[in-house]
Design an enzyme around this catalytic site. Structure first.
Site, mmCIF file in Angstrom:
data_model
loop_
_atom_site.group_PDB
_atom_site.id
_atom_site.type_symbol
_atom_site.label_atom_id
_atom_site.label_comp_id
_atom_site.label_asym_id
_atom_site.label_seq_id
_atom_site.Cartn_x
_atom_site.Cartn_y
_atom_site.Cartn_z
ATOM 1 N N SER A 40 0.839 -1.209 0.000
ATOM 2 C CA SER A 40 0.000 0.000 0.000
ATOM 3 C C SER A 40 0.863 1.244 0.000
ATOM 4 C CB SER A 40 -0.883 0.060 1.248
ATOM 5 O OG SER A 40 -1.584 -1.117 1.412
ATOM 6 N N HIS A 72 -3.401 -2.825 -4.331
ATOM 7 C CA HIS A 72 -2.481 -3.818 -4.899
ATOM 8 C C HIS A 72 -2.865 -4.009 -6.362
ATOM 9 C CE1 HIS A 72 -0.627 -5.110 -1.043
ATOM 10 N NE2 HIS A 72 -1.742 -4.596 -0.571
ATOM 11 N N ARG A 93 0.412 -9.288 -4.033
ATOM 12 C CA ARG A 93 0.851 -9.925 -2.784
ATOM 13 C C ARG A 93 -0.285 -10.791 -2.247
ATOM 14 N NH1 ARG A 93 3.474 -5.860 1.074
ATOM 15 N NH2 ARG A 93 5.395 -7.066 1.211
ATOM 16 N N THR A 94 0.042 -11.982 -1.807
ATOM 17 C CA THR A 94 -0.948 -12.805 -1.095
ATOM 18 C C THR A 94 -0.658 -12.663 0.391
ATOM 19 O OG1 THR A 94 -1.150 -14.365 -2.921
ATOM 20 C CG2 THR A 94 -1.814 -15.160 -0.756
ATOM 21 N N HIS A 95 -1.666 -12.254 1.134
ATOM 22 C CA HIS A 95 -1.482 -12.076 2.575
ATOM 23 C C HIS A 95 -1.795 -13.373 3.321
ATOM 24 C CE1 HIS A 95 -1.715 -7.862 1.311
ATOM 25 N NE2 HIS A 95 -1.046 -7.593 2.410
ATOM 26 N N GLU A 194 -4.918 -4.342 15.027
ATOM 27 C CA GLU A 194 -4.618 -4.780 16.388
ATOM 28 C C GLU A 194 -5.517 -4.054 17.392
ATOM 29 O OE1 GLU A 194 -2.287 -3.310 14.284
ATOM 30 O OE2 GLU A 194 -1.882 -5.286 13.461
ATOM 31 N N SER A 213 2.126 -8.292 6.809
ATOM 32 C CA SER A 213 2.855 -8.927 5.696
ATOM 33 C C SER A 213 4.336 -8.992 6.052
ATOM 34 C CB SER A 213 2.654 -8.110 4.408
ATOM 35 O OG SER A 213 3.276 -6.845 4.528
ATOM 36 N N ASN A 236 -0.621 5.142 9.302
ATOM 37 C CA ASN A 236 -1.441 5.564 10.447
ATOM 38 C C ASN A 236 -0.678 5.270 11.720
ATOM 39 O OD1 ASN A 236 -2.221 2.655 9.446
ATOM 40 N ND2 ASN A 236 -2.568 2.670 11.662
HETATM 41 N N1 HPA Z 1 -1.883 -2.468 11.677
HETATM 42 C C1 HPA Z 1 -1.694 -3.510 10.858
HETATM 43 N N2 HPA Z 1 -1.575 -3.383 9.549
HETATM 44 C C2 HPA Z 1 -1.643 -2.149 9.042
HETATM 45 C C3 HPA Z 1 -1.834 -1.024 9.833
HETATM 46 C C4 HPA Z 1 -1.965 -1.181 11.242
HETATM 47 O O1 HPA Z 1 -2.142 -0.238 12.023
HETATM 48 N N3 HPA Z 1 -1.861 0.067 9.005
HETATM 49 C C5 HPA Z 1 -1.662 -0.415 7.745
HETATM 50 N N4 HPA Z 1 -1.535 -1.753 7.757
#
Ligand code: HPA
Length: 273
Positions: A40, A72, A93-95, A194, A213, A236
């Site tokens: 991203s 993506h 990408r495969t997560h 989280e 990832s 963020n």
């Molecule tokens: N946490 C996990 N993955 C993420 C976050 C986050 O705060 N921001 C962008 N991908």
């Protein structure tokens, strides 16, 4: 005569060889020197790297799946850099959270290795634990904590992960932008963000960046003998560090806002590798 697991027709390495053969055929490029996974916020870097020799839909290459995730691209690009070397840009990408299995997660990295790449550049959008990292800040990954409870390595494959995120490559990146900070990336399974308590746990364990990832991919890259450069775009502040709730839209928007600057930075770094 027994066949080594890595050479068995159903092995992930044999699927990666098949994928590499298709990429070689469709691009006409026999050997790619460096590979990049653009997460991203990083996708525009591909346009700045050099001349696109081929753009291949991921679904045309064995073992790849079209990405269903906004941000993506779902294509594999072969790019000739101005220094004459070739870059393979993996936009699909495969997560781990997609539940396609860890082999699928690292297939692009193994394919890059089978294409000849000696350097794997892994980028992502991630949450920042350090308050001083405003959204839009690129950060070098210095190490990781793998909280997926999984590994791409199968069987008794003991791989040293000291200096997994190559100091040499971090120094190269800093020679381009001396202000680049670095931190420990914590891979959670996702796809939920989280909880604030999990972010505090990651912090207490020595983490600085949270995401979904990269760590598993980096392990596979090291197994394949590649040097790894990891870069996170802080999209963020992590949950609880930020006073606001998180949203995927915020992640995509701050990725878009930072994209021109970080893409130009990445293109310069790749030329210097
Ligand atoms: N946490 C996990 N993955 C993420 C976050 C986050 O705060 N921001 C962008 N991908």
């Amino acid at each position: 005569m027994s066949t080594k697991p890595s050479q068995a027709p159903d092995s992930p390495f044999s699927l990666a060889s098949d994928a590499a053969a298709v990429i070689q055929k469709l691009s006409g490029v026999q050997r790619h020197d460096v590979a990049l996974t653009l997460g991203s916020g990083w996708a525009r870097a591909a346009d700045l790297l050099g001349e696109t020799v081929a753009e291949i839909p991921a679904s045309d290459v064995p073992g790849f799946h079209a990405s269903g995730i906004p941000g993506h691209t779902g294509t594999i690009r072969s790019i000739r850099l101005e220094n004459g070397s070739h870059a393979l840009v993996l936009g699909a990408r495969t997560h781990f959270y997609e539940d396609k299995g860890v082999r699928a997660v690292v297939h692009s990295v193994r394919t890059a290795a089978a294409c000849g790449a000696k350097v794997m550049v892994l980028t992502n959008g991630a949450g920042g634990i350090r308050e001083s990292w405003k959204p839009g800040t690129p950060v070098l990954i210095s190490d990781h904590l793998n909280l997926t409870a999984s590994s791409p390595l199968e069987g008794a494959t003991f791989i040293d992960l000291t200096d997994l995120y190559s100091q040499r490559l971090r120094d190269v990146a800093r020679s381009i932008d001396p202000s680049l900070d670095e931190g420990v990336y914590v891979q959670f399974r996702g796809p939920h963000y989280e909880t604030p308590a999990e972010v505090q746990m990651a912090k207490a364990m020595g983490g600085h960046i949270v995401g979904m990832s990269t760590a598993l991919e980096a392990i596979a890259a090291r197994e394949a003998g590649m040097e790894v450069l990891g870069l996170s775009l802080i999209t963020n502040l992590a949950a609880g560090i930020s006073p606001h709730p998180l949203s995927h839209q915020e992640v995509v928007d701050s990725g878009k806002a930072a994209e021109p600057v970080i893409s130009a930075l990445l293109a310069k770094i790749v030329l210097a590798l």
